[in-house]
Scaffold this motif. Structure first.
Motif, mmCIF file in Angstrom:
data_model
loop_
_atom_site.group_PDB
_atom_site.id
_atom_site.type_symbol
_atom_site.label_atom_id
_atom_site.label_comp_id
_atom_site.label_asym_id
_atom_site.label_seq_id
_atom_site.Cartn_x
_atom_site.Cartn_y
_atom_site.Cartn_z
ATOM 1 N N LEU A 47 0.816 -1.216 0.000
ATOM 2 C CA LEU A 47 0.000 0.000 0.000
ATOM 3 C C LEU A 47 0.848 1.263 0.000
ATOM 4 C CD1 LEU A 47 -2.685 -1.137 2.620
ATOM 5 C CD2 LEU A 47 -2.717 -1.380 0.132
ATOM 6 N N SER B 191 1.241 -4.190 8.710
ATOM 7 C CA SER B 191 -0.023 -4.314 7.983
ATOM 8 C C SER B 191 -0.878 -3.072 8.171
ATOM 9 C CB SER B 191 -0.783 -5.542 8.467
ATOM 10 O OG SER B 191 -1.175 -5.388 9.820
ATOM 11 N N GLU B 192 -1.911 -2.979 7.353
ATOM 12 C CA GLU B 192 -2.805 -1.826 7.395
ATOM 13 C C GLU B 192 -3.508 -1.705 8.739
ATOM 14 O OE1 GLU B 192 -6.254 0.099 4.487
ATOM 15 O OE2 GLU B 192 -5.845 -2.051 4.470
ATOM 16 N N ARG C 292 -3.613 1.385 11.461
ATOM 17 C CA ARG C 292 -4.901 1.914 11.908
ATOM 18 C C ARG C 292 -5.022 1.864 13.428
ATOM 19 N NH1 ARG C 292 -7.514 -0.618 8.331
ATOM 20 N NH2 ARG C 292 -8.009 -2.463 9.590
ATOM 21 N N ILE D 226 4.025 -0.554 4.187
ATOM 22 C CA ILE D 226 2.712 -0.930 4.724
ATOM 23 C C ILE D 226 2.011 -1.793 3.686
ATOM 24 C CG2 ILE D 226 0.483 -0.095 5.566
ATOM 25 C CD1 ILE D 226 1.917 2.563 6.263
ATOM 26 N N GLY E 77 -1.324 -4.867 2.874
ATOM 27 C CA GLY E 77 -2.676 -5.239 3.247
ATOM 28 C C GLY E 77 -2.686 -6.311 4.327
ATOM 29 N N ASP E 78 -3.795 -6.402 5.032
ATOM 30 C CA ASP E 78 -3.949 -7.412 6.079
ATOM 31 C C ASP E 78 -4.196 -8.786 5.466
ATOM 32 O OD1 ASP E 78 -3.981 -6.042 8.777
ATOM 33 O OD2 ASP E 78 -5.414 -4.803 7.681
#
Length: 800
Positions: A540, A560-561, A565, A593, A595-596
């Protein structure tokens, strides 16, 4: 009684069509019920196959709400084993991988590392040789091994002389001291058992939780006492070791509950579903018996007129129904023997204790009892209805219509019940189908299609330095990149859906250290540079790892995202530094970063992930992932993956399993199994309900044949007769659907724990199943309705 049996046999042979129909319905209902009962009995009701297994309990640790249940740390296990007075003895186990060499091709074997009292707790000694004990559960003294029976047969040809021989496991010599019996089941993939022999620096640590603990209760001790003592010990440990134990406690559950908890709800729901199908079958047969009792009304009236008591007549009719039910039960047992093999072939991966499931005397005894109860259930109401006669009216009337008005309501009520039960089963199957479709179409965060995987466990004696481990991985990846059709090749110490997850603590530079019990936990992965491209994980922001991220380079990390967050909601994560809880504290700069991903199942909440270059943190256990141009190429890549490893180290075995798509699909095996059986039961229930409404409408048409002839003679059109008959079926259908919808709303609540992103009261599913059942019932009514519309009035009146 013998006279009644002979008479019942004569009556049944005079109506072969009726008898065969009833026998087939019974065989279907009782056979399906026997299959599900056998599974439930074998999995949930029988004790675990160890002596006095009711005293075996499993101890789990937990830290709410992060980890509702978790493995036990070595230090805490030592405290529990010595301080819980309710335990007679305890053991701990963990999994290990070895390379068996020196006997032909190298073989990767799965081992259970157990503490010294393992065999003492289970009270199951080897059937050849001896077991190891506490004296051999110590560093430097644990080089003995007990073979599992299947592995002994497969790898050593079942030779008894293997006891006392030396074998080489991951470069070290082990002496075979025993072989377990064929009935000792600890998983189909387990090959051998070795002493755990934890080094001193690991035996006392309390932060890493990776042991499975089992205790045997003392005679007279209870599970409640064990849990009370565990609560006291964990409270003390939390005070004495707040850094590792604050916020943690422990609990004990029976071994049976621990081994079956994942399937308990689903199997009980299946038992309820097959019970509902059996009720539909009984209602269907009762309907047929009521119709037959109407035809035999004149015969029963003559018997009563000649002096037969009501009990005598009821006994005669019940003998007939019991004879049918016992014969149907015998056919059901035969059907169950064949059907159980089919069910296990389809769903053995979804069932715990699948190897123990077998049709035995318990199931046959239950089937016999079920047959008797079923015979009474579908035979008693028709028998009682058949003996309630007015002799004068019955003997004046024709045998065709006598007593029919008194039984018509009962047949209609049975059809309504069948429709309602069928709708409930259809609704449950529809909800499970929708949930399953949602489950399999939910992305795990990566693209498993076209990815082949292979795992290796590097022996410490040969790969004793991080540099040797890293060099081996790089050489294998170079070979994999050269395989035709391979696009990307990567490796990770922990692969989603393939290997165990690693959960580590995390610290942030510039932030105060978390309070005991409030630390940050993340999924941790050590990966090679092309990992995200090979797995299809989107980058990302920032950059991925490169070949420049070597051991001597600045330490870096990718997060990860959800990590960003959760921990950087209003700031930029790139450039920040974190330290993962593995080895000495080392700060890693966040450079990317991604994606999950889901590590094991898409229906489990995502935990934030942190990635580190494998070159900076090598591991001796590695899983390779190679993305190919097509899924077919990935499925056929096994030989190439094996050769890619053997070209680097001819003595290094490779574990080749399924493709990554296969591992992902395997996680939905339980849902696929439950959906399959529910679907089969629902379809059978709908067919039986359709047969029920057809028989009622067809019998009604036959009884009203003269009436329809008169209506046609007076000017009624065929369409009028058609509407008249369909209206009768429509009323039964409407009432059944209304009752079924009410029952479905109640029954669907029991499914809520099994549904994934699906509303248990989904109006679309309810409307769809009601429409489907209505369409099937309409077709069932249409056949006798068309026959009624084509009645010739002259023929009908001449017959009268």
């Amino acid at each position: 009684m013998l006279t009644d049996l002979r008479y019942a046999l004569r009556q049944l042979t005079k109506s072969p069509g009726f008898s065969l129909t009833v026998l087939l319905i019974l065989a279907l209902g009782i056979g399906a019920t026997t299959i599900v009962f056998t599974i439930v009995d074998s999995v949930l009701l029988r004790p675990v196959e160890y002596p006095e297994s009711d005293r075996l309990v499993v101890v789990r640790e937990r830290s709410m709400p992060r980890f509702p249940q978790f493995s036990v740390s070595p230090g805490n296990y030592a405290s529990f084993a010595s301080e819980i007075e309710a335990f007679e003895s305890t053991y701990a186990t963990t999994g290990r991988l070895f390379n068996l060499t020196g006997r032909g091709d190298p073989v990767r074997v799965s081992a259970l590392a157990a503490s010294g009292r393992y065999f003492e707790v289970l009270k199951t000694p080897p059937f050849i040789g001896r077991a190891f004990g506490p004296a051999e559960d110590a560093p430097g003294k644990g080089n003995v091994v007990v073979l599992m029976h299947a592995f002994w047969q497969r790898q050593f040809g079942g030779r008894r002389e293997v006891v006392g021989e030396a074998i080489t496991l991951s470069g070290q010599s082990y002496t075979v001291i025993g072989v377990m019996g064929p009935d000792f089941r600890r998983g189909s993939t387990l090959d051998l058992i070795v002493p755990m022999a934890l080094p001193t620096d690991q035996a006392g640590q309390r932060g890493g939780h990776y042991l499975s603990m089992v205790g045997r209760l003392k005679p007279g001790a209870t599970l409640e006492q064990a849990n009370a003592q565990l609560a006291a010990v964990t409270a003390r440990l939390a005070r004495e070791f707040p850094d590792s134990n604050a916020g943690w406690d422990a609990f004990a559950i029976t071994m049976l509950e621990n081994n079956t908890r994942s399937a308990r709800t689903a199997l009980y729901l299946l038992l309820g579903a097959v019970g509902a199908m059996l009720l539909i079958a009984c209602a269907n047969i009762a309907n047929l018996m009521l119709a037959r009792a109407t035809v035999r009304h004149r015969e029963i009236s003559i018997r009563a007129a000649l002096g037969a008591s009501r009990w005598r007549t009821v006994r005669l009719l019940l003998t007939e129904s019991l004879l049918l039910s016992l014969a149907g039960g015998a056919l059901g047992v035969l059907a169950a023997r064949w059907g159980l093999d089919l069910v296990l072939a389809f769903g053995s991966d979804a069932l715990p204790r699948a190897a123990e499931i077998a049709l035995d005397w318990r199931a046959i005894g239950a089937t016999t009892a079920l047959s008797v109860v079923t015979g009474i259930a579908f035979g008693l109401a028709p028998a009682l209805a058949g003996v309630r006669v007015n002799l004068i009216d019955a003997l004046k009337s024709g045998a065709r219509t006598a007593g029919d008005s008194g039984m018509r309501w009962a047949r209609s009520a049975l059809v309504v019940i069948e429709m309602a039960l069928a709708l409930i089963l259809l609704t449950c199957a529809g909800l499970l189908m929708r949930s399953f479709v949602t489950l399999v179409h939910t992305s795990p965060g990566f693209d498993p299609s076209g990815v082949a995987v292979a795992s290796v466990a590097l022996p410490e004696s040969q790969y004793d330095t991080p540099e040797k481990q890293a060099l081996f991985v790089e050489q294998v990846l170079a070979n994999y990149r050269a395989v035709p059709g391979a696009r990307f090749a990567a490796a990770s110490h922990s692969m989603p859906y393939v290997s165990n997850e690693w959960i580590l603590s995390l610290e942030f530079e510039g932030r105060p250290a978390p309070k005991p019990g409030e630390g940050v936990s993340v999924h941790y992965f050590a990966i090679t540079p092309d990992y995200f491209r090979a797995m299809g994980v989107p980058l990302l922001r920032g950059r991925s790892f490169t070949a420049a991220d070597r051991k001597d380079a600045p330490r870096v990390a990718i997060v990860s995202e959800s990590f960003v967050r959760q921990h950087f909601p209003s700031g930029e994560a790139l450039g920040q530094r974190v330290a993962v809880g593995i080895g000495p504290q080392v700060w890693h700069e966040i450079v990317g970063i991604v994606g999950d991903i889901k590590h094991a199942r898409v229906d489990v909440a995502t935990m934030p992930q942190v990635y580190e270059p494998l070159a900076q943190q090598p591991f001796d256990t590695v899983t390779f992932a190679v993305r190919f141009d097509t899924p077919a190429a990935a499925a056929a890549a096994g030989s190439a993956l094996k050769q890619g490893v053997l070209a680097v180290d001819p003595a290094q075995p490779v574990m080749l399993g399924r493709t990554l798509s296969g591992y992902v699909d395997e996680t939905s095996a339980r849902e696929r199994f439950i959906l399959g059986l529910f679907g089969v039961f629902a379809v059978l229930a709908v067919l039986l309900a359709a047969l029920g409404i057809y028989s009622v409408i067809a019998y009604g048409v036959a009884q009203r044949r003269t009436e329809f002839g008169v209506r046609v003679a007076l000017g009624a059109m065929p369409a009028d007769i058609l509407r008249l008959v369909l209206a009768t079926g429509g009323r039964l259908l409407a009432l059944g659907v209304l009752l079924g919808l009410a029952g479905s709303l109640a029954a669907s609540r029991l499914l809520e724990s099994m549904l994934f992103r699906t509303n248990a009261r989904d109006p679309l599913v309810l409307a769809a199943v009601a429409a489907l059942l209505g369409a099937v019932a309409l077709v069932a009514c249409l056949v006798p309705a068309r026959r009624a519309a084509r009645i010739d009035p002259m023929t009908a009146l001449r017959a009268e």
